[in-house]
Every structure is written in structure tokens, then in C-alpha cells.
Scaffold this active site. Structure first.
Site, mmCIF file in Angstrom:
data_model
loop_
_atom_site.group_PDB
_atom_site.id
_atom_site.type_symbol
_atom_site.label_atom_id
_atom_site.label_comp_id
_atom_site.label_asym_id
_atom_site.label_seq_id
_atom_site.Cartn_x
_atom_site.Cartn_y
_atom_site.Cartn_z
ATOM 1 N N CYS A 283 5.036 55.151 -6.157
ATOM 2 C CA CYS A 283 4.496 54.604 -4.951
ATOM 3 C C CYS A 283 3.570 53.689 -4.847
ATOM 4 C CB CYS A 283 4.257 55.759 -4.204
ATOM 5 S SG CYS A 283 5.195 57.217 -4.376
ATOM 6 N N ARG B 156 7.308 46.991 -5.699
ATOM 7 C CA ARG B 156 7.440 48.067 -6.792
ATOM 8 C C ARG B 156 8.511 49.015 -6.230
ATOM 9 N NH1 ARG B 156 2.386 49.585 -9.160
ATOM 10 N NH2 ARG B 156 2.826 51.588 -8.608
ATOM 11 N N LYS C 250 20.924 45.412 -11.855
ATOM 12 C CA LYS C 250 20.198 46.643 -11.992
ATOM 13 C C LYS C 250 20.740 48.093 -11.777
ATOM 14 C CE LYS C 250 16.435 48.746 -13.559
ATOM 15 N NZ LYS C 250 16.337 48.638 -15.037
ATOM 16 N N GLU D 237 21.973 42.182 -23.876
ATOM 17 C CA GLU D 237 21.741 42.031 -22.550
ATOM 18 C C GLU D 237 20.980 40.783 -22.076
ATOM 19 O OE1 GLU D 237 20.935 45.402 -19.403
ATOM 20 O OE2 GLU D 237 19.854 46.171 -21.544
ATOM 21 N N HIS E 18 33.380 50.498 -44.320
ATOM 22 C CA HIS E 18 34.646 50.806 -43.896
ATOM 23 C C HIS E 18 35.327 49.626 -42.935
ATOM 24 C CE1 HIS E 18 34.666 54.696 -45.597
ATOM 25 N NE2 HIS E 18 33.254 54.730 -45.257
ATOM 26 N N ASN F 78 0.221 59.666 -5.053
ATOM 27 C CA ASN F 78 1.173 59.076 -5.971
ATOM 28 C C ASN F 78 1.487 60.017 -7.244
ATOM 29 O OD1 ASN F 78 1.901 56.413 -5.188
ATOM 30 N ND2 ASN F 78 0.766 55.272 -6.913
ATOM 31 N N GLY F 79 2.915 60.149 -7.539
ATOM 32 C CA GLY F 79 3.149 61.231 -8.671
ATOM 33 C C GLY F 79 3.576 62.468 -8.214
ATOM 34 N N TRP G 37 8.007 56.464 -2.798
ATOM 35 C CA TRP G 37 9.045 56.150 -3.514
ATOM 36 C C TRP G 37 9.526 57.705 -3.693
ATOM 37 C CZ3 TRP G 37 10.531 55.376 -9.086
ATOM 38 C CH2 TRP G 37 11.829 54.656 -9.144
ATOM 39 N N GLU H 112 20.790 51.503 -28.689
ATOM 40 C CA GLU H 112 20.083 51.003 -27.775
ATOM 41 C C GLU H 112 19.397 49.456 -28.054
ATOM 42 O OE1 GLU H 112 19.812 51.444 -24.796
ATOM 43 O OE2 GLU H 112 18.138 50.557 -24.044
ATOM 44 N N LYS I 279 19.916 46.106 -25.953
ATOM 45 C CA LYS I 279 18.959 44.979 -25.562
ATOM 46 C C LYS I 279 19.180 43.654 -25.976
ATOM 47 C CE LYS I 279 17.612 47.101 -23.082
ATOM 48 N NZ LYS I 279 18.493 48.210 -22.772
HETATM 49 C C1 AGP Z 1 20.495 48.868 -19.426
HETATM 50 O O1 AGP Z 1 19.289 47.797 -19.768
HETATM 51 C C2 AGP Z 1 21.308 48.411 -18.304
HETATM 52 N N1 AGP Z 1 20.668 47.922 -17.271
HETATM 53 C C3 AGP Z 1 22.614 49.211 -17.893
HETATM 54 O O2 AGP Z 1 23.330 49.509 -19.278
HETATM 55 C C4 AGP Z 1 22.090 50.630 -17.281
HETATM 56 O O3 AGP Z 1 21.479 51.400 -18.308
HETATM 57 C C5 AGP Z 1 23.222 51.343 -16.801
HETATM 58 O O4 AGP Z 1 24.078 50.373 -15.908
HETATM 59 C C6 AGP Z 1 23.163 52.679 -16.260
HETATM 60 O O5 AGP Z 1 22.400 52.616 -15.106
HETATM 61 P P1 AGP Z 1 21.830 53.895 -14.472
HETATM 62 O O6 AGP Z 1 20.977 54.511 -15.506
HETATM 63 O O7 AGP Z 1 20.716 53.323 -13.331
HETATM 64 O O8 AGP Z 1 22.869 54.885 -14.142
#
Ligand code: AGP
Length: 611
Positions: A2, A27, A606, A490, A506, A100-101, A74, A483, A487
Site C-alpha cells: 500500500c 504501486r 503482467k 522473457e 540423451h 501497510n503490511g 492493496w 526459472e 528470465k
Molecule cells: C514470469 O516472469 C511471467 N511474467 C509469467 O510466466 C507469469 O509467471 C505467469 O503468467 C503466471 O502469472 P501469475 O503468477 O500471476 O499467475
């Protein structure tokens, strides 16, 4: 997280704090409110929705107040409604509080209030209103506002920052902080505060950051900082020369880098209030003992980065609890006719809480009366509301599309859940003094990972022309490498091949040739010899190898072309979690070297609210 704002001085206070909230809009929030003191009374204006909705109410209530506090919420406890919006008042309407929190033990405190012989009427579902009543009871004994706040916060468990004003002491704002940021702005004949620097910049560039377990008393004449026992503590004033745009990114070039660097603080928030003084893990709002003793299988369902966090969940549930665990892509789960039983637990991991595939899979599980637990960053989101139980990841708003701090918060939340279950089931060898010590030290150790930042930049200079990256590892490092690869894809738009290191021979080994870079995660000591053999396989075919290991290791630096050594945490799964910070930095600096967009990568959103 928040937004918090507060002002005391000669200006029109409501105008100032409203402007400060506007500067914190980036934010993310879902309701907002202002409390101000005028003619001996506290007025509270608050509305769900965007700031403009509150703005209409403020405009309709002209005032001449010189002290005000404001908050953009939030949702954590309770949906985004007018009544749940902050500020909240105590039962005597003597104080107004914004916060906040999360106060983890608010239900216990609410129960104590119900038995204190005073009439406590609650108008919201929030932990904040409970906190206001606790402070109100202290204040009703006749002590000063700062003493009331200090006494009250000693009873709170969790990560929070809070700001209070009172009718009895005009011209005084009191603030307290525990693991959630609060910045004090120092003016001439005026003082102010906010949850982030951008809100203060138009008024002052002289600031101080309130530290954990500190209390600030602001008047127009000056500020005093004390510890929780009322002892004054010295503080350093910083001169902030950022421009506004830079300030929203915390002085970093991109939100992604800011959020990568926020991770030690996020770890503190995830851990705050969840390990008590005896080292016992305390996780609220999850199932009781009878359920954990009945569960014989776990299904984790998620997408993208959250799916990768789910793989770490599998590692933890199977290795520490010996509980069979499957991890599903939500988009596959919902059409894959999954095998579910009444003794399964379905865990949904989601940063946004709005991912369409995950939400659809959740509804499928609920239609089959499955137990559902959400690990979600946005409480009040669809997935959080649909799940029977929810664990808050408390990563705060994640602005950059590429998820970084949310992943760390998700994995750490899974670790806390596993420790909580191990404690309930008395599973030997899981929650120990050493594990608790490792967790308590984790934020500080994570901060030391950033000492590698220049070495990461040097590695990027070596591989800036790479057109294919392998991300490889064994055990927990194999999951983290997925992961790291995501990154890189992406934000740098570079093809990657991510597989357990033992799988290369393999098939994928055919891709290794000159110009291919292989990033090996090797934090698990007992697997290092095998990893070294895999490194040799890659180098023999012209590949360049970067190894991520822990600082005591001397074997990998003899084998790899470049080695990045992270500090040890004492637990393999925590070492692997920290190694991911290096992978985040690698992807970030590589993408910057390539001139990529970073925070809003092409083709991506996002929150993927479409199937
Ligand atoms: C991750 O960097 C991406 N933005 C994407 O893979 C994301 O993790 C995925 O769309 C899931 O989103 P969520 O965690 O909001 O469900």
C-alpha cells in the site's frame, strides 16, 4: 504494498497528502482514504476504487487542516470496500491509523479486545482496525500518542508500518515500522512521511529511512526517532538527488532491477512474525493438524514463473516431508482429466491471482470438492478469494512483467508451509535450530549476493554475442535453472535449453558447439562431481561454461570457464533459492547489453487473464 503519506506543517495538509498518494499510484491499490485534524476533530474520508473517487469527496469537503495522513490500500485482510479502506479509528474516536503490511496475530488480539470489558464495535474485516483499537486502549490510559503506539506495537506480530494521529495532540504524527518501508521527509517548519521516496520529492530532498522497531514522532518543528522502549536513537539524513521517474524505480534504471534488489527485504517480510522466539514456525490461515495428517498427495498447479516455484515446492514436499507431489501447468491440468482424490491437496501459486488458466483449474478442483490452498501475492484477487485457504506472499506490487521477487516470495512461502506441516506432523529432521538460524540469517545473506553484481556484468561482457544458452543443474539447481532460463527468454529474447544436467547426453548435447553458453547451477555439494563431468561434456564440444556455486567450493572454479560463488545459507534449498538471484541479474544485464525493453517485454503481459 500500500501507499502511506503524512504531513504536518503550514501547508494545506489534505492537498499535500492527496498529491503524495497520487505519486504512489504506480504501486497498485484498490481503495484510498485520508484522515485530517480540524477544529479539534478528526475527519476521515475514504472510498474503494481509484484515487479520483476519493478526490471527488475531498473536493466536496474543503478544509484548512495542517495535519493529515493518507493511505492507498492493496487489499490484504478484507475485500476492497469503503469500510475496509484506511484510515481506521479506535473505539473512542480519539485516533486515526493507517497501516501497510500484515498483523499476523490480529485475530488473537481481536479476541483479547472482546474480553477487555470495553465495547469494541468493528466496522471492517481488517487487521488494521484491530490495531487501531489496541492503540486506542493504550491511549485511553492517558499516555502520550508515541507511548501508546510503542506499547501497542510490542503486541503485534508481522511485517507492518503504521502512522497515527490523535485529536488530543494536534500537530503530532507518530509512525512505527517493522519490515515494511517508511521514509521521513524533513522540511523547514514542516515534516512529512511516505512509504516511498517519490511522494516526498516535490517537498523535500532531505530524508531518513525509518528502521525496523523504530518509532518516529513528527511535528512542524522537527522529528524524534526512538526505539520501542522510548530511547532516542540517532539517525542519518540523506540528500536524495533522484528525479521523479528514477525515484519510482528507487533510483534503478528499471523496475526489474529494483525488484531484484528488493528481495532481501521481501524475505524479511515473508519471515516476519512467522518464526516465534522459540523457533517455532507459525503460519496463520492454513489447515489444522487433522487435515495435514490426512493429506497423502499434493498437486501444485500454476503457470510460468509460478510453475517454476511449484517445482521447488515438489522438491521440498518430497525431500523433506516424503509427500508425493505433482506439479502441473494449469493450461494442461484443466484439460488433462487429472486424477484427484479426497486426500489430495491442490495448491495454486499465482502472483497476480488473476491468471485465467490457473483460475479455471482452481474452479475444476473446487467442482470436485478438492481442498485448495492459494499462495498468492494479491489477496482480494480471484484466486485468493476462490481458494479455501490463502498464504500471502507479501512480495509487494511487482511492476516488471518478468517476475523476480514474487518467485522468491513464493518459494519462501512454500518453505514456511513445509516447515509448518513438519512441525504439526512432528516429522523429524525438518524444522531444526539450524534451519531456523538459516532462515533468520537469510535476508542478510541474500544481500551479500549483490556483491557479485560486477562479476555478473563481466560474464555478460563475455557472452553478449551468444545466440543460445543452456541452463543446467541437478537436484534443486535443476528446478532453479528453469526459472533462470525463463528470465533470459522473457527479457533478452534469446533461445534457451533448460534440462537436468544429466539429460544432456540423451539428445540436447547435439546443440552444443562454439558460441553456446552453458550456465550450471551447482549449489548442492554432493552432486558437484557429476556436474563437473557435465561441464567437461560441454567444454569438449566448444561450449563456454559459467558455474554458480557456493563460496567454500574450490572444485568448480578449476573446471568452469567462469565461476560465481554465492554465500552459503546452511540449507541446500536456500542456497538454490539464492543462486536464482544471480540468474536474474545475468538475464537482466544481458538484456540491457542487448538494448532490450526490460520492464515491458514484447508479446507479454503482467497478468495473463485470457486462456
Ligand atoms: C514470469 O516472469 C511471467 N511474467 C509469467 O510466466 C507469469 O509467471 C505467469 O503468467 C503466471 O502469472 P501469475 O503468477 O500471476 O499467475
Amino acid at each position: 504494498m500500500c501507499g502511506i503519506a503524512g504531513y504536518v506543517g503550514p501547508r494545506k495538509a489534505v492537498e499535500v497528502v492527496y498529491d503524495q498518494l497520487k505519486r504512489l499510484e504506480y504501486r497498485g491499490y484498490d481503495s484510498a482514504g485520508i484522515a485530517f485534524l480540524e477544529e479539534g476533530n478528526i475527519s476521515v474520508l475514504k472510498r474503494a476504487g481509484k484515487l479520483s473517487v476519493l478526490g471527488e469527496v475531498v473536493d466536496a469537503n474543503p478544509d484548512d487542516s495542517h495535519m493529515a495522513i493518507a493511505h492507498s490500500r492493496w487489499a490484504t485482510h478484507g475485500a476492497p470496500t469503503d469500510l475496509n479502506a484506511h484510515p481506521h479509528m479506535d473505539q473512542y474516536e480519539q485516533i486515526a491509523l493507517i497501516h501497510n503490511g500484515i498483523i499476523e496475530n490480529y485475530l488473537e488480539l481481536k479476541d483479547e479486545l472482546a474480553h477487555d470489558g470495553h465495547d469494541h464495535q468493528f466496522f471492517s474485516e481488517t487487521d488494521t482496525e484491530v490495531a487501531a483499537h489496541i492503540i486506542g486502549e493504550e491511549y485511553a490510559t492517558g499516555v502520550s500518542l508515541e507511548v501508546a503506539v510503542r506499547q501497542a506495537v510490542k503486541r503485534f506480530r508481522g511485517a507492518y508500518s503504521m502512522v497515527v494521529i490523535s485529536k488530543r495532540e494536534p500537530g503530532k504524527i507518530v509512525a512505527a515500522r517493522s519490515a515494511s518501508p517508511l521514509v521521513i521527509g524533513i522540511g523547514v517548519g514542516e515534516n512529512m512521511l511516505a512509504s516511498d521516496i517519490p511522494a516526498l520529492l516535490p517537498y523535500t530532498r532531505e530524508m531518513m529511512i525509518l528502521d525496523d522497531d523504530q518509532v518516529a514522532i513528527l511535528t512542524p518543528e522537527g522529528i524524534t526517532i526512538t526505539d520501542l522502549n522510548g530511547k532516542e536513537v540517532p539517525y542519518e539524513i540523506m540528500h536524495i538527488d533522484w528525479d521523479i521517474a528514477a525515484a519510482e524505480k528507487g533510483g534503478y534504471d528499471h523496475f526489474m532491477l529494483k525488484e531484484i534488489h528488493e528481495q532481501p527485504e521481501v524475505m524479511s517480510r515473508v519471515l516476519a512474525g512467522r518464526i516465534d522466539e522459540k523457533g517455532q514456525v507459525r503460519l496463520d490461515n492454513v489447515y489444522g493438524e487433522h487435515v495435514w495428517n490426512e493429506i497423502d498427495r499434493v498437486s501444485i498447479i500454476a503457470c510460468g514463473t509460478s510453475y517454476n516455484a511449484g517445482l521447488m515446492g515438489k522438491y521440498l514436499f518430497e525431500k523433506l516431508l516424503r509427500l508425493p507431489t505433482d506439479v502441473y501447468y494449469a493450461s494442461e491440468f484443466r484439460y488433462g482429466d487429472p486424477i484427484l482424490s479426497s486426500r489430495s491437496l491442490c495448491i495454486f501459486i499465482s502472483q497476480s491471482g488473476e491468471t485465467a488458466d490457473s483460475l479455471a483449474a482452481l474452479k475444476l478442483c473446487k467442482s470436485q470438492r478438492m481442498r485448495t490452498l492459494g499462495i498468492v501475492n494479491v489477496v482480494g484477487s480471484s484466486i485468493a478469494r476462490e481458494c479455501d485457504r490463502t498464504i500471502l506472499t507479501q512480495a509487494g506490487p511487482e511492476i516488471s512483467v518478468a517476475s523476480t521477487k514474487a518467485y522468491t516470495a513464493q518459494v519462501l512461502s512454500l518453505i514456511m508451509l513445509v516447515l509448518h506441516i513438519a512441525q504439526i506432523k512432528e516429522t523429524p529432521g525438518v524444522r531444526s535450530e539450524q534451519v531456523v538460524r538459516s532462515l533468520r540469517n537469510l535476508p542478510g545473506i541474500a544481500q551479500r549476493v549483490f556483491e557479485l553484481e560486477d562479476q555478473v556484468k563481466a560474464v555478460v561482457q563475455t557472452c553478449k554475442d551468444a545466440n543460445l544458452f543452456f541452463f543446467l543443474g541437478r537436484g534443486a539447481d535443476a528446478y532453479v535453472s528453469l526459472e533462470g532460463a525463463l528470465k533470459m527468454k522473457e527479457i533478452a529474447y534469446v533461445p534457451t535449453q533448460e534440462i537436468p544436467a544429466g539429460e544432456m547426453k540423451h539428445g540436447p548435447l547435439a546443440l552444443i558447439t562454439d558460441g553456446v553458453f552453458a550456465i550450471f547451477g551447482a549449489t548442492e555439494e554432493h552432486l558437484r562431481d557429476k556436474v563437473i563431468s557435465n561441464i567437461k561434456e560441454v567444454q569438449a564440444r566448444g561450449g563456454y561454461v559459467v558455474a554458480i556455486t557456493t563460496e567454500e567450493d574450490t572444485s568448480l572454479e578449476k573446471a568452469a570457464d567462469a565461476t560465481l560463488k554465492i554465500p552459503r545459507t546452511g540449507q541446500t534449498y536456500l542456497d538454490a533459492l539464492l543462486s536464482n538471484i544471480v540468474l536474474q541479474l545475468l538475464a537482466y544485464y544481458f538484456a540491457v547489453a542487448r538494448g532490450c525493453e526490460i520492464d515491458q517485454p514484447r508479446n507479454l503481459a503482467k497478468s495473463v487473464t485470457v486462456e
